[in-house]
Design a protein around this motif. Sequence first.
Motif, PDB file in Angstrom:
ATOM      1  N   MET A 180       5.646   3.170   6.783  1.00  0.00           N
ATOM      2  CA  MET A 180       4.350   3.415   6.199  1.00  0.00           C
ATOM      3  C   MET A 180       3.290   3.348   7.293  1.00  0.00           C
ATOM      4  N   PHE A 181       2.301   4.208   7.197  1.00  0.00           N
ATOM      5  CA  PHE A 181       1.248   4.290   8.205  1.00  0.00           C
ATOM      6  C   PHE A 181       0.107   3.366   7.821  1.00  0.00           C
ATOM      7  N   THR A 182      -0.316   2.555   8.761  1.00  0.00           N
ATOM      8  CA  THR A 182      -1.463   1.682   8.528  1.00  0.00           C
ATOM      9  C   THR A 182      -2.533   1.992   9.557  1.00  0.00           C
ATOM     10  N   PHE A 183      -3.772   1.847   9.142  1.00  0.00           N
ATOM     11  CA  PHE A 183      -4.884   2.079  10.049  1.00  0.00           C
ATOM     12  C   PHE A 183      -5.148   0.821  10.860  1.00  0.00           C
ATOM     13  N   ASP A 184      -4.997   0.940  12.143  1.00  0.00           N
ATOM     14  CA  ASP A 184      -5.391  -0.163  12.997  1.00  0.00           C
ATOM     15  C   ASP A 184      -6.769   0.159  13.574  1.00  0.00           C
ATOM     16  N   SER A 185      -7.253  -0.666  14.423  1.00  0.00           N
ATOM     17  CA  SER A 185      -8.591  -0.487  14.976  1.00  0.00           C
ATOM     18  C   SER A 185      -8.719   0.828  15.744  1.00  0.00           C
ATOM     19  N   PHE A 186      -7.708   1.173  16.532  1.00  0.00           N
ATOM     20  CA  PHE A 186      -7.758   2.413  17.313  1.00  0.00           C
ATOM     21  C   PHE A 186      -7.778   3.637  16.412  1.00  0.00           C
ATOM     22  N   SER A 187      -6.940   3.650  15.406  1.00  0.00           N
ATOM     23  CA  SER A 187      -6.873   4.792  14.489  1.00  0.00           C
ATOM     24  C   SER A 187      -8.186   4.966  13.737  1.00  0.00           C
TER      25      SER A 187
END
Length: 65
Positions: free
Chosen positions: A1-8
């Motif tokens: 599953m894709f999670t939004f991190d700070s960079f994204s």
Amino acid sequence: MFTFDSFSSRLVFSIIILIILLFIIYRFRTGKNTEKGSLAMMKERLEKGEISREDYDEAKRRQGK
């Protein structure tokens, strides 16, 4: 599953800002073309005798030409 991190999150935000800036620049540049068109129309009216030279010069001055 894709999670939004700070960079994204920053990347998505930067892309959105870039698209908005490009749109604003595009609209600004196309607006300048219409001003040139209006001055050309005033010149045609001057040549037809519909307006005076003073009216044409005033319109030209207002557009900063």
